[in-house]
Write an enzyme that holds these catalytic residues in place. Structure first.
Site, PDB file in Angstrom:
ATOM      1  CG  ASP A   1       5.704   3.615   1.851  1.00  0.00           C
ATOM      2  OD1 ASP A   1       5.726   4.230   2.942  1.00  0.00           O
ATOM      3  OD2 ASP A   1       4.704   3.585   1.106  1.00  0.00           O
TER       4      ASP A   1
ATOM      5  CE  LYS B   1      -0.865   5.787   7.692  1.00  0.00           C
ATOM      6  NZ  LYS B   1      -0.520   5.215   6.397  1.00  0.00           N
TER       7      LYS B   1
ATOM      8  CG  PHE C   1      -1.828   1.247   1.182  1.00  0.00           C
ATOM      9  CD1 PHE C   1      -2.958   1.270   0.371  1.00  0.00           C
ATOM     10  CD2 PHE C   1      -1.523   2.380   1.919  1.00  0.00           C
ATOM     11  CE1 PHE C   1      -3.770   2.399   0.301  1.00  0.00           C
ATOM     12  CE2 PHE C   1      -2.329   3.512   1.860  1.00  0.00           C
ATOM     13  CZ  PHE C   1      -3.457   3.513   1.053  1.00  0.00           C
TER      14      PHE C   1
HETATM   15  C1  LIG Z   1      -0.730   5.477   4.970  1.00  0.00           C
HETATM   16  C2  LIG Z   1       0.295   5.011   4.002  1.00  0.00           C
HETATM   17  C3  LIG Z   1       0.505   5.675   2.780  1.00  0.00           C
HETATM   18  C4  LIG Z   1      -0.361   6.821   2.310  1.00  0.00           C
HETATM   19  O1  LIG Z   1      -0.303   7.926   3.151  1.00  0.00           O
HETATM   20  P1  LIG Z   1      -1.461   9.052   3.062  1.00  0.00           P
HETATM   21  O2  LIG Z   1      -0.999  10.113   4.013  1.00  0.00           O
HETATM   22  O3  LIG Z   1      -2.736   8.399   3.438  1.00  0.00           O
HETATM   23  O4  LIG Z   1      -1.485   9.531   1.657  1.00  0.00           O
HETATM   24  C5  LIG Z   1       1.520   5.225   1.962  1.00  0.00           C
HETATM   25  N1  LIG Z   1       2.301   4.185   2.320  1.00  0.00           N
HETATM   26  C6  LIG Z   1       2.137   3.525   3.477  1.00  0.00           C
HETATM   27  C7  LIG Z   1       3.041   2.392   3.827  1.00  0.00           C
HETATM   28  C8  LIG Z   1       1.119   3.908   4.354  1.00  0.00           C
HETATM   29  O5  LIG Z   1       0.927   3.226   5.501  1.00  0.00           O
END
Ligand SMILES: *Cc1c(COP(=O)(O)O)cnc(C)c1O
Length: 401
Positions: A218, A252, A133
């Site tokens: 990420d 986050k 994700f």
């Molecule tokens: C939450 C998340 C995103 C997206 O972040 P947003 O602030 O919702 O756009 C991307 N990568 C990972 C691993 C995430 O947990």
């Protein structure tokens, strides 16, 4: 007083139906506790999805944001500000490698910046993982494997290949001299807290570099102390050898609830953008940067990395003590629980009825990502309530409400 039900009806009439109808409207928070519009109190074990690193209403965060807003709130990137520069320096210091930073307002935007950065290598292919994700904007969605999210919006930016997560041989087979970057999450959060083997990230780095590709991690969910180290790729519980990624994306928890994201790129990768290649109006905003500096200060001063490791271990032990939890996963305060049956949604509902906010990451996986300063009292309250929560979830008809 406007009740949950009254707010929910108004919500449904005026908000787009992207999230379904809300069950609960929250009005106030303090520490790891929140209150809804009907006056009910909950222990927030989700933390705004790994965002409220210091809980709700932390005085240091409130003071930092208030002072910065009173001093200088927004300036655009025609100008620079001290908080933005200091935050970039701090993040590079925590990474421990020479790097450059681009600030954004969200995780998806941090990944968009990184995606564009990889195009500047002259290559276009990205090797990402199944179950990944990376966000909901068109570029971030192109990197996200879930068909239900992707299909309604195709065609998406191309040249993205997905390989099974945690599988070194699959990376060996997919990464080649056309590959711009290998993109992985150190732990897959949205997929239900999936932890790869400890040789996975070091192998991903080796395979990427053997092919002249970038290693892009990420860490939007796993970064900023969530797993008990500043970055998950620095956590000896998660890697068996040092990893130095070329790109790291964060968001986050970084500013404890104020919107922010960051794309960090080390060495040569940090110099791939030329003036005009990318931009943002809000990114690096002084208020968001001041909030992030306060979060990093409090994590360091209150030793919240060690605290997150300790509290995470206690939560896993408490949850896993029940036989209806067949596996506990994660690191620090990113906690995944695999249930014996696909009853995660029922567990979340029963937990909320009992005064605890959790998340169903999948049909059988429950996720917790509470504030890093979660207290012993909150952990103990959860431990005491957990067996009855499972009773309700596994046998909703057989137990009196
Ligand atoms: C939450 C998340 C995103 C997206 O972040 P947003 O602030 O919702 O756009 C991307 N990568 C990972 C691993 C995430 O947990």
């Amino acid at each position: 007083m406007t009740t949950n039900a009254a707010w929910t009806e108004r919500y449904t009439g005026v908000l787009m139906n992207t999230f379904g109808s809300p069950k609960t409207v929250l009005v106030r928070g303090q520490g790891a506790h929140v209150w809804d519009a009907d006056g009910r109190e909950y222990v927030d074990l989700l933390g705004g999805i790994a965002v409220n690193a210091l809980g709700h209403g932390h005085p240091r965060l409130v003071a930092a944001v208030t002072e910065q807003l009173e001093t200088l709130g927004h300036i655009s990137n025609f100008f620079a500000s001290g908080p933005q520069i200091r935050l970039a320096e701090r993040l590079v210091g925590l990474l421990g490698t020479e790097a450059r930073v681009f600030f954004t307002n969200s995780g998806a935007e941090a990944n968009e910046a990184a995606f564009k950065l990889t195009r500047r290598t002259g290559r276009t292919k990205i090797v990402a993982t199944e179950g990944s994700f990376h966000g909901r904007t068109m570029g971030a969605l192109a990197l996200t494997s879930k068909l239900a999210y992707r299909e309604p919006f195709e065609p998406l930016p191309g040249d993205v290949v997905f390989v099974p997560y945690g599988d070194v041989a699959a990376l060996e087979a997919a990464v080649d001299r056309d590959t711009a970057a290998v993109l992985v999450e150190p732990i897959q959060g949205e997929a239900g807290v999936i932890v790869p083997p400890r040789d996975y990230l070091p192998s991903a780095q080796r395979i990427a570099h053997e092919n002249g590709a970038l290693l892009w991690l990420d860490e939007i969910q796993t970064g900023v102390g969530r797993t008990g180290t500043w970055f998950a790729h620095q956590n000896p519980a998660l890697v068996d050898a040092p990893v130095v990624p070329d790109i790291v994306t964060l968001a986050k928890g970084l500013a404890g609830g104020i919107p922010i994201g960051a794309c960090l790129a080390t060495h040569g990768a940090g110099k791939l953008f030329d003036p005009g290649n990318h931009g943002t109006t809000f990114g690096g905003n002084p208020v968001a940067a001041a909030a992030a500096l306060a979060v990093l200060d409090v994590i360091a001063e209150e030793d919240l990395l060690a605290h997150a490791s300790a509290q995470g271990a206690k939560l896993r032990a408490a949850a896993g003590a029940d036989a209806r939890v067949v596996e506990t996963r994660g690191a620090g305060l990113l906690v995944g629980l695999t249930l014996a049956e696909p009853r995660a949604a029922e567990v979340v509902t029963a937990a909320q009825d009992a005064g605890f906010l959790l998340n169903a990451a999948t049909a059988e996986r429950v996720r917790m990502a509470p504030p890093l300063n979660l207290t012993d009292a909150d952990v103990e309250a959860f431990a005491a309530a957990w067996p009855a929560i499972l009773d309700h979830a596994f046998d909703p008809a057989g137990v009196a409400p």
